[in-house]
Design a protein around this motif. Structure first.
Motif: not given
Length: 71
Positions: A39-47
């Motif tokens: 989830v952290r990785k996906a959020l960072l990628q979106h950001k």
């Protein structure tokens, strides 16, 4: 004989994978950590890409702009 060896190796590889999966599910903390990391990785990628995300807030789906995402 070579075909038998390949089949045996496939069976052994599947057992190894099954053992790893069984081991992971026996320790729920392992699953929780892996999910949180994803989830952290996906959020960072979106950001980083400037893409918004959807979250659930107060019983409603709400869009968050990329600048509002805090991984």
């Amino acid at each position: 004989m070579k075909v038998f060896g390949i089949i045996l190796q496939n069976v052994m590889d599947k057992k190894k994978n099954t053992d790893k999966i069984t081991e992971a599910f026996e320790n729920p903390e392992t699953i929780t950590k892996a999910l949180a990391k994803g989830v952290r990785k996906a959020l960072l990628q979106h950001k980083q890409a400037g893409h918004p995300i959807v979250i659930w807030r107060d019983g409603k789906a709400v869009w968050l702009e990329s600048k509002e995402i805090h991984p």
